[in-house]
Design an enzyme around this catalytic site. Sequence first.
Site, PDB file in Angstrom:
ATOM      1  N   SER A  42       4.506  -6.585   6.450  1.00  0.00           N
ATOM      2  CA  SER A  42       5.923  -6.907   6.391  1.00  0.00           C
ATOM      3  C   SER A  42       6.578  -6.211   5.218  1.00  0.00           C
ATOM      4  O   SER A  42       5.918  -5.785   4.272  1.00  0.00           O
ATOM      5  CB  SER A  42       6.097  -8.416   6.229  1.00  0.00           C
ATOM      6  OG  SER A  42       5.585  -8.772   4.955  1.00  0.00           O
ATOM      7  N   LYS A  43       7.890  -6.126   5.335  1.00  0.00           N
ATOM      8  CA  LYS A  43       8.689  -5.473   4.311  1.00  0.00           C
ATOM      9  C   LYS A  43       8.496  -6.135   2.957  1.00  0.00           C
ATOM     10  O   LYS A  43       8.556  -5.484   1.928  1.00  0.00           O
ATOM     11  CB  LYS A  43      10.159  -5.606   4.725  1.00  0.00           C
ATOM     12  CG  LYS A  43      10.878  -4.291   4.838  1.00  0.00           C
ATOM     13  CD  LYS A  43      12.344  -4.556   4.871  1.00  0.00           C
ATOM     14  CE  LYS A  43      12.914  -4.078   6.189  1.00  0.00           C
ATOM     15  NZ  LYS A  43      14.291  -4.306   6.401  1.00  0.00           N
ATOM     16  N   ARG A  44       8.265  -7.456   2.979  1.00  0.00           N
ATOM     17  CA  ARG A  44       8.180  -8.187   1.717  1.00  0.00           C
ATOM     18  C   ARG A  44       7.053  -7.682   0.819  1.00  0.00           C
ATOM     19  O   ARG A  44       7.135  -7.745  -0.378  1.00  0.00           O
ATOM     20  CB  ARG A  44       8.015  -9.685   1.969  1.00  0.00           C
ATOM     21  CG  ARG A  44       9.315 -10.447   1.814  1.00  0.00           C
ATOM     22  CD  ARG A  44       9.182 -11.862   2.289  1.00  0.00           C
ATOM     23  NE  ARG A  44       8.934 -11.893   3.723  1.00  0.00           N
ATOM     24  CZ  ARG A  44       7.906 -12.498   4.289  1.00  0.00           C
ATOM     25  NH1 ARG A  44       7.014 -13.114   3.548  1.00  0.00           N
ATOM     26  NH2 ARG A  44       7.751 -12.488   5.598  1.00  0.00           N
ATOM     27  N   GLN A  45       5.975  -7.183   1.451  1.00  0.00           N
ATOM     28  CA  GLN A  45       4.836  -6.758   0.622  1.00  0.00           C
ATOM     29  C   GLN A  45       4.806  -5.253   0.362  1.00  0.00           C
ATOM     30  O   GLN A  45       3.832  -4.735  -0.163  1.00  0.00           O
ATOM     31  CB  GLN A  45       3.532  -7.220   1.271  1.00  0.00           C
ATOM     32  CG  GLN A  45       3.432  -8.725   1.286  1.00  0.00           C
ATOM     33  CD  GLN A  45       2.018  -9.228   1.416  1.00  0.00           C
ATOM     34  OE1 GLN A  45       1.068  -8.562   1.049  1.00  0.00           O
ATOM     35  NE2 GLN A  45       1.876 -10.423   1.940  1.00  0.00           N
ATOM     36  N   GLY A  46       5.825  -4.532   0.774  1.00  0.00           N
ATOM     37  CA  GLY A  46       5.844  -3.091   0.502  1.00  0.00           C
ATOM     38  C   GLY A  46       6.696  -2.369   1.522  1.00  0.00           C
ATOM     39  O   GLY A  46       7.304  -2.994   2.378  1.00  0.00           O
TER      40      GLY A  46
END
Length: 502
Positions: free
Chosen positions: A261-265
């Site tokens: 996901s975008k949240r982790q990179g």
Amino acid sequence: MTETKIRTRFAPSPTGYLHVGGLRTALYNYLFAKGNGGSFILRLEDTDQTRIVEGATDSLLNALEWAGIEPDESPRKPGKYGPYVQSERLSIYKKYVDQLINEKKAYYCFSTSEELEESRQLQLKQGLQPKYNRKWLPEDMGGSMLRSEVQKRLDAGEPCVVRMKVPEKRRLRLDDVIRNIVWFEAETIDDQVLLKSDGFPTYHLASVVDDHLMEISHVIRGEEWLSSTPKHLLLYEFFGWEPPVFAHLPLLLNPDRSKLSKRQGDVAVEDYQAKGYSKESLVNFVALLGWNEGEGVEQEKYSMDELIEKFKLERVGKSGAVFNIEKLNWLEKEYIKATDNRILLQKIKPLLETALAEKETEMDRSTISSDDYLLAMIELMKERVNFVSEFVSFGSYFFFDPASYEESAVQKRWKENTPDLLSEFLSVLNDTEFKVDPLEEALKAFAQEKEVKNAALIHPIRLAVSGVSFGPSLYHMLEVIGKETCLRRIEKAIKTITVPTA
Ligand code: GLU
């Protein structure tokens, strides 16, 4: 038996940037087609008009082009092939929907969204998996709606959708190259909408019709489409068409094994592009997300040509593939080390041009933009940079005088006697040929004469010339940067840097 011609497709919806998962899907389709003498096509699935994002098509096409994934037939080459844009093929889908209606395999549905929601809530309350309640399934298709009522609404031009009639009791078998045999129970499948009230087909109908008409032999796509596949298998059956071979690719995971996901990179190809990753290492990295050449094969670095030669769909694993950015970084560094300096030169030139357009330089522009200068710089720096862009950023002192000096290095290396030592050494340098050996000899002889260690000169000179405490061999660096610039920078440092108080 005639051999089927291999044809694969990448079928993105223009709803945003190209996700790295999308890049992998495109790449595997491309590799499989190219490795088997087949064709790879690109199809824009833009039938959900509410989800279309302005500019997304261009950004998808640019990212694919950048990665070197060239379709054999694409909307980029109108006239020559294609164009395969679903919104331009509406009459085709309509024809097939009409066929299904005539053959009583699909039916009109006039239920409003409020009615659908109400029925959904009711089913949820009853602990049922929500499905369309078949209110509009006609009497001659096993339902209770009068055909005359359907006709009345049609004649009145009321908005409606067309739904496929999923058989009640059936086990559907999917033979997937990656997941082997997967069974689906028809009763868990909804009467899927095929044609929406705006006249656009849904993804399901359009993709089946197009995969058939475009003679797609292998549908290689992400695991998130697995649950749609039984609907597709039914549609192939309804039309009496041979389904393609399916291969559902494993999910991409964060290192903690949650869904990528975008949240982790970063997840957009363009983010990696902007960060300076080369297409070679990103493609290499993405190829390894779920595929390996074979048990015990240690090779990790692959060029596009090698991938085309070695990629086998059967060697794609079922389990999720962890997106490990460190591996990408390692591949990028390895790629730079192994790349011919002249190829790096071509990549660096535009980056340098941008940097020189943004910032004034005290150096001679034509010298520092020349191939000879840049090749010498590349040779010194290629083992040290992580990205091609770092030749210009990390190695900025090859192009710009330092604007500041690394604070901790000043503290440690700029001693009480440094300014005097350097001032005196400047006149020695002035008479020295700026080549590695004479520079080294001159420095050592001067240090000996002044009874100081070589380091008392080496470190401050590096700091004065580059602004930082690390980099390639000092003498090589001085030789490349050249006498005029080095002398100017040392003089400036003597004037600018204040000796730290102990
Ligand atoms: N349009 C779908 C997507 O956006 C394609 C799915 C498929 O490959 O069938 O990924």
